[in-house]
Write an enzyme that holds these catalytic residues in place. Sequence first.
Site, PDB file in Angstrom:
ATOM      1  N   GLN A 185      23.241  11.851  -6.149  1.00  0.00           N
ATOM      2  CA  GLN A 185      22.702  12.441  -7.371  1.00  0.00           C
ATOM      3  C   GLN A 185      23.454  13.700  -7.790  1.00  0.00           C
ATOM      4  O   GLN A 185      22.869  14.667  -8.270  1.00  0.00           O
ATOM      5  CB  GLN A 185      21.213  12.748  -7.178  1.00  0.00           C
ATOM      6  CG  GLN A 185      20.394  11.505  -6.915  1.00  0.00           C
ATOM      7  CD  GLN A 185      18.930  11.825  -6.646  1.00  0.00           C
ATOM      8  OE1 GLN A 185      18.476  12.942  -6.815  1.00  0.00           O
ATOM      9  NE2 GLN A 185      18.196  10.814  -6.223  1.00  0.00           N
ATOM     10  N   CYS A 186      24.757  13.681  -7.629  1.00  0.00           N
ATOM     11  CA  CYS A 186      25.610  14.828  -7.933  1.00  0.00           C
ATOM     12  C   CYS A 186      26.385  14.542  -9.216  1.00  0.00           C
ATOM     13  O   CYS A 186      26.622  13.381  -9.564  1.00  0.00           O
ATOM     14  CB  CYS A 186      26.575  15.046  -6.755  1.00  0.00           C
ATOM     15  SG  CYS A 186      27.774  16.370  -6.963  1.00  0.00           S
ATOM     16  N   GLY A 187      26.783  15.573  -9.898  1.00  0.00           N
ATOM     17  CA  GLY A 187      27.606  15.402 -11.082  1.00  0.00           C
ATOM     18  C   GLY A 187      28.946  14.748 -10.775  1.00  0.00           C
ATOM     19  O   GLY A 187      29.583  14.170 -11.652  1.00  0.00           O
ATOM     20  N   TYR A 188      29.391  14.822  -9.525  1.00  0.00           N
ATOM     21  CA  TYR A 188      30.659  14.223  -9.107  1.00  0.00           C
ATOM     22  C   TYR A 188      30.501  12.792  -8.596  1.00  0.00           C
ATOM     23  O   TYR A 188      31.486  12.135  -8.280  1.00  0.00           O
ATOM     24  CB  TYR A 188      31.293  15.066  -7.994  1.00  0.00           C
ATOM     25  CG  TYR A 188      31.710  16.443  -8.429  1.00  0.00           C
ATOM     26  CD1 TYR A 188      32.802  16.641  -9.269  1.00  0.00           C
ATOM     27  CD2 TYR A 188      31.018  17.565  -7.986  1.00  0.00           C
ATOM     28  CE1 TYR A 188      33.191  17.909  -9.662  1.00  0.00           C
ATOM     29  CE2 TYR A 188      31.402  18.845  -8.372  1.00  0.00           C
ATOM     30  CZ  TYR A 188      32.485  19.007  -9.215  1.00  0.00           C
ATOM     31  OH  TYR A 188      32.869  20.257  -9.596  1.00  0.00           O
ATOM     32  N   THR A 189      29.270  12.311  -8.492  1.00  0.00           N
ATOM     33  CA  THR A 189      29.001  11.015  -7.869  1.00  0.00           C
ATOM     34  C   THR A 189      29.750   9.875  -8.532  1.00  0.00           C
ATOM     35  O   THR A 189      30.492   9.136  -7.874  1.00  0.00           O
ATOM     36  CB  THR A 189      27.488  10.721  -7.848  1.00  0.00           C
ATOM     37  OG1 THR A 189      26.834  11.730  -7.089  1.00  0.00           O
ATOM     38  CG2 THR A 189      27.184   9.355  -7.250  1.00  0.00           C
TER      39      THR A 189
END
Length: 188
Positions: free
Chosen positions: A57-61
């Site tokens: 659930q990360c912006g980089y996922t």
Amino acid sequence: MSTMYSYVLLLLLLFLAPTLQKNRDFYTFKVINIRGKLVSLEKYRGTVTLVVNVASQCGYTDGHYKALQKLQRDLGPYHFNVLGFPCNQFGHQEPNSEREIDSFVKKSYGVTFPLFSKIAVTGTGANAAFKYLTESFGTEPDWNFWKYLVGPDGKVVNAWGPTVSVEEVKPHVVDLVRKLILKRKEEL
């Protein structure tokens, strides 16, 4: 007699500790995979490995998982592997269970590279394999999607934070894989 035995044992440990330390590398560790089984990283010795602390659930996922899977598909598994280690330490962006993580990455990104159980990558509770990575390179992850490039000998070659894309890391990986392939051809 037991005091003398303890003293001798202590002396042996003091003399052997530096030797044991020198022989340690990333592939000497054992970890738990995403399905709960103990795995010796020794099985990856002789290949190039990109070790990544991942989160769902990360912006980089999205960008990282897509690029990591493409890298695995393009270069692996004979000479190269991505190893994903879910981590919930940064922004609580990996709150899911191992089963949920495994299902999510397979359905969303078609992940075929090995995933391991959720671990801590920093601090006193950090996983021993990650402690080795951070101590070897001198930099501890400060967010999700840190990438450590490990050579066939188990030594850390380089590391990058999450703002460095997998595409930027790829030339370093390809170069190391190319060197490995050439070395193997010379040995034939």
